[in-house]
Design a protein around this motif. Structure first.
Motif, PDB file in Angstrom:
ATOM      1  N   ARG A  60      21.647  34.030  34.809  1.00 15.79           N
ATOM      2  CA  ARG A  60      22.535  32.751  34.443  1.00 15.79           C
ATOM      3  C   ARG A  60      23.854  32.992  34.277  1.00 15.79           C
ATOM      4  O   ARG A  60      24.944  32.203  34.678  1.00 15.79           O
ATOM      5  N   VAL A  61      24.111  33.986  33.444  1.00 17.83           N
ATOM      6  CA  VAL A  61      25.469  34.420  32.856  1.00 17.83           C
ATOM      7  C   VAL A  61      26.388  34.751  34.028  1.00 17.83           C
ATOM      8  O   VAL A  61      27.548  34.492  34.484  1.00 17.83           O
ATOM      9  N   GLY A  62      25.712  35.669  34.827  1.00 18.81           N
ATOM     10  CA  GLY A  62      26.382  36.201  36.160  1.00 18.81           C
ATOM     11  C   GLY A  62      26.909  35.185  37.196  1.00 18.81           C
ATOM     12  O   GLY A  62      27.948  35.148  37.536  1.00 18.81           O
ATOM     13  N   ILE A  63      26.162  34.128  37.292  1.00 19.94           N
ATOM     14  CA  ILE A  63      26.462  32.987  38.148  1.00 19.94           C
ATOM     15  C   ILE A  63      27.607  32.239  37.452  1.00 19.94           C
ATOM     16  O   ILE A  63      28.636  31.831  38.217  1.00 19.94           O
ATOM     17  N   GLY A  64      27.541  32.126  36.448  1.00 19.24           N
ATOM     18  CA  GLY A  64      28.733  31.374  35.600  1.00 19.24           C
ATOM     19  C   GLY A  64      29.828  32.115  35.791  1.00 19.24           C
ATOM     20  O   GLY A  64      31.073  31.354  35.967  1.00 19.24           O
ATOM     21  N   LEU A  65      29.798  33.495  35.554  1.00 20.33           N
ATOM     22  CA  LEU A  65      31.035  34.199  35.505  1.00 20.33           C
ATOM     23  C   LEU A  65      31.664  34.069  37.161  1.00 20.33           C
ATOM     24  O   LEU A  65      33.118  34.065  37.030  1.00 20.33           O
ATOM     25  N   ALA A  66      30.949  34.341  37.954  1.00 20.60           N
ATOM     26  CA  ALA A  66      31.365  34.234  39.565  1.00 20.60           C
ATOM     27  C   ALA A  66      32.018  32.728  39.633  1.00 20.60           C
ATOM     28  O   ALA A  66      33.083  32.606  40.291  1.00 20.60           O
ATOM     29  N   LEU A  67      31.442  31.811  39.035  1.00 21.83           N
ATOM     30  CA  LEU A  67      31.777  30.383  39.423  1.00 21.83           C
ATOM     31  C   LEU A  67      33.297  30.038  38.621  1.00 21.83           C
ATOM     32  O   LEU A  67      34.343  29.562  39.099  1.00 21.83           O
ATOM     33  N   SER A  68      33.307  30.919  37.438  1.00 21.67           N
ATOM     34  CA  SER A  68      34.795  30.708  36.695  1.00 21.67           C
ATOM     35  C   SER A  68      35.884  31.346  37.347  1.00 21.67           C
ATOM     36  O   SER A  68      36.809  30.823  37.462  1.00 21.67           O
ATOM     37  N   ALA A  69      35.750  32.404  38.076  1.00 20.25           N
ATOM     38  CA  ALA A  69      36.783  33.015  38.985  1.00 20.25           C
ATOM     39  C   ALA A  69      37.388  31.965  40.117  1.00 20.25           C
ATOM     40  O   ALA A  69      38.183  31.883  40.498  1.00 20.25           O
ATOM     41  N   ALA A  70      36.154  31.234  40.486  1.00 17.80           N
ATOM     42  CA  ALA A  70      36.449  30.372  41.632  1.00 17.80           C
ATOM     43  C   ALA A  70      37.100  29.139  40.989  1.00 17.80           C
ATOM     44  O   ALA A  70      38.188  28.554  41.867  1.00 17.80           O
ATOM     45  N   SER A  71      36.742  28.587  40.007  1.00 17.08           N
ATOM     46  CA  SER A  71      37.559  27.498  39.417  1.00 17.08           C
ATOM     47  C   SER A  71      38.953  27.889  39.168  1.00 17.08           C
ATOM     48  O   SER A  71      39.915  27.048  39.295  1.00 17.08           O
ATOM     49  N   PHE A 127      34.114  24.630  37.164  1.00 18.25           N
ATOM     50  CA  PHE A 127      33.949  25.292  35.754  1.00 18.25           C
ATOM     51  C   PHE A 127      32.618  24.524  34.845  1.00 18.25           C
ATOM     52  O   PHE A 127      32.176  25.279  34.066  1.00 18.25           O
ATOM     53  N   GLY A 128      32.414  23.379  35.216  1.00 11.18           N
ATOM     54  CA  GLY A 128      31.482  22.709  34.438  1.00 11.18           C
ATOM     55  C   GLY A 128      29.931  23.403  34.765  1.00 11.18           C
ATOM     56  O   GLY A 128      29.302  23.353  33.933  1.00 11.18           O
ATOM     57  N   ILE A 129      29.838  23.567  36.192  1.00 12.74           N
ATOM     58  CA  ILE A 129      28.719  24.373  36.632  1.00 12.74           C
ATOM     59  C   ILE A 129      28.534  25.652  35.743  1.00 12.74           C
ATOM     60  O   ILE A 129      27.525  26.176  35.547  1.00 12.74           O
TER      61      ILE A 129
END
Length: 591
Positions: A413-424, A459-461
């Motif tokens: 779950r943490v890894g998915i969040g880190l990838a999405l933060s870069a996209a944000s 970033f919310g996701i």
């Protein structure tokens, strides 16, 4: 016939059951069943009400600093990030106190009262003209007695909010047994749901009151946050009779220090080949023993039995369990470090993105104007919908494939969040280019505020995955006596993220000012800055950080104590996607 007899027997026993229930009520719920979601519901109430005010302040304090305290843009942003960084860093204090001196319940009450005091002081200052500075044209116009009152209230708020965050999540998690992984995961999802529900009300209602009427409503907004925090504390108090209370034990920091000191003393001694020769105790009143692991063998020297066994003391020899506690915390450090950049990105959405919104078209229709600080309600409302869908629909579906009770592991779950933060951050850079281009072309017709919704939504996701994943990961992996301390690691990561944001702003301004005479983020004119380049810098840094996290999550070995192995009859529940605790952090493979 047999069925009729059973019914008759139940009818005869019904008055007895009713009498026993009434006796429990009369005796003050002396035999009331403790723990579970009924107890956690009071924690949810505290989280929702407290976050209603805290998140409202998070998204609007930058405007308060610039419009009421007359800070320039970089000073306002850095004051805010330093405040948030200190607040989350002080969660470590709350975790330490609740593990060592007070119960987690009483720790929440003590620090919650301090938070209410701080918000009351901020209300008084925003209302009283004599306690407000006058415009001076300097980076900061706060000085003298005004500065003392202002910074005192910020200090009290940092300590109060930090202390609550360091102890409250663990208090709720204590209401579930260690053999209830699905219930524990649902609790942490509910914790985030309560937080974002309260935050949604805060960034709409309270922010609208604070920023409405030409910035004369700030004291009303602070008053509402103080009342919400007080109501949250009352909610928490009502649940006392249902809580399972964790009894404070030895200082976790002292136990860590003992291992380090003894290991240094024994640095010249050789570790026995068999771990059974290391020192361990077995008492009924002691915490369950933690199985020995081969990582960080240098720390095993703290458990070497001294030649003179008659003078055994904690400063001469430590137990294997005590050594393993330090190993667990040491293994967590790279995971904590890997999430710092994500929180640096979050700081931008609460500072510069709010300033972007202030320069955009904030109208919804012809008459209604949306405060720029309220734009985070878009991802918050999205999270309110996503969290129940994820917990009730996606997790069961994914579990059928992965055979994992929570669908995917905490580290995944943490890894998915880190990838999405870069996209944000990449989206934020593109939106800023569009905003500045239109503003320079025709300042009277700026682009809509809702363009910011894209970066906030992504970033919310990311926050849904990362925050809950970290809280659950640290709580489950931590030794019994360090649960609060470990969950505070999540907020310590946020603290370092805010401090790193302040450092980046100052360092990049200094470097770019030398290059072209004007820093990327200097002054109050956002159109004359290069905020998009700063966002691209964070996007690139987040991408590098993501690949670094892949390595460290693969390297991490999950904690494995004897009690969990004995109860489950198998190896401990995997936390990084591999049954042996040594697999790829984003893999769904099981051995």
């Amino acid at each position: 016939m047999e069925r009729n007899q059973t019914t008759l027997r139940e009818e005869e026993e019904e008055p007895q059951r009713t009498q026993r229930y009434m006796e429990e009520v009369v005796n003050g719920f002396g035999k009331v069943r403790k723990g579970g979601f009924r107890a956690a519901s009071f924690v949810y109430g505290m989280v929702g009400l407290e976050n209603m005010g805290f998140v409202a302040n998070m998204v609007s304090l930058v405007l308060y600093f610039t419009n009421k305290m007359y800070f320039d843009l970089p000073t306002a942003a850095n004051t805010y990030t330093n405040l948030m960084g200190s607040t989350y860093l002080l969660s470590f204090l709350g975790g330490f106190v609740s593990d060592t001196y007070l119960t987690r319940f009483h720790t929440c009450l003590a620090f919650g009262a301090l938070e209410i005091l701080a918000l009351s002081m901020m209300t008084i200052q925003a209302k009283t003209a004599a306690l407000l500075p006058r415009p001076c044209g300097k980076p900061s116009c706060v000085e003298g007695g005004v500065a003392v009152f202002f910074y005192s209230s910020l200090c009290f708020m940092g300590v109060g909010v930090g202390g609550v965050r360091g102890s409250l999540p663990a208090l709720g998690a204590d209401q579930f047994r260690s053999d209830q992984p699905k219930a524990l995961a649902t609790y942490f999802n509910g914790l985030l749901l309560s937080s974002v529900t309260g935050a949604s009300l805060g960034v709409t209602l309270i922010v609208w009151v604070s920023t409405n009427r030409d910035n004369h409503g700030w004291w009303k907004g602070f008053l509402m946050t103080a009342l919400a925090a007080f109501a949250g504390l009352v909610s928490l108090s009502f649940g006392k009779i249902f809580y399972r209370m964790h009894v404070p034990g030895d200082s976790p920091l002292l136990r860590i220090l003992q291992v380090v000191v003894v290991a240094v003393k024994n640095r010249r001694r050789s570790v026995p080949e068999s771990s059974s020769e290391l020192y361990e105790t077995s008492g009924k009143d002691e915490a369950p023993a933690i199985a020995h692991t081969d990582q960080f063998r240098c720390l095993d020297k703290a458990a070497i039995v001294p030649a003179d066994q008659e003078t055994i003391s904690p400063w001469r020899v430590c137990t294997v369990t005590q050594v393993e506690e330090v190993k667990i915390l040491t293994r967590m450090l790279p995971i904590i470090a890997s999430t710092i950049i994500l929180n640096t990105c979050m700081a931008q959405l609460q500072t510069f993105s709010v300033q972007q919104g202030y320069r955009m078209d904030t109208h919804l229709g012809r008459k209604f104007r949306i405060p720029s600080a309220s734009i985070p309600v878009i991802p918050l409302l999205f999270m309110v919908i996503l969290i129940p869908v994820y917990d009730r629909i996606l997790v069961p579906c994914i579990s059928r494939y992965t055979k994992h009770p929570t669908g995917i592991t905490q580290l995944q779950r943490v890894g998915i969040g880190l990838a999405l933060s870069a996209a944000s951050m990449a989206i934020a850079a593109a939106v800023e280019v569009k905003r500045r281009k239109q503003s320079l072309l025709n300042p009277t017709k700026p682009i809509s505020l809702f363009w910011l919704g894209f970066q906030y939504a992504v970033f919310g996701i990311a926050d849904v995955f990362t925050l809950v994943g970290l809280l659950e990961f640290f709580y489950k992996e931590a030794p019994i006596g360090m649960k609060s301390l470990a969950t505070s690691f999540t907020y310590i990561s946020q603290s370092f993220g805010y401090f790193l944001s302040s450092f980046f702003v100052e360092a990049i301004n200094l470097a770019t000012r030398r290059a072209d005479g004007r820093g990327w983020l200097s002054g109050q004119d956002l159109d004359g800055s290069s905020l998009d380049l700063f966002y691209w810098f964070l996007a690139a840094l987040s991408t590098v950080n993501f690949f670094s996290y892949l390595y460290w999550s693969s390297w991490y070995k999950c904690a494995a104590d004897d009690r969990r192995q004995k109860d489950a009859g198998k190896s401990p529940e995997e936390c990084n996607g591999n049954g042996n605790g040594n697999g790829n952090g984003l893999s769904n493979q099981h051995e």
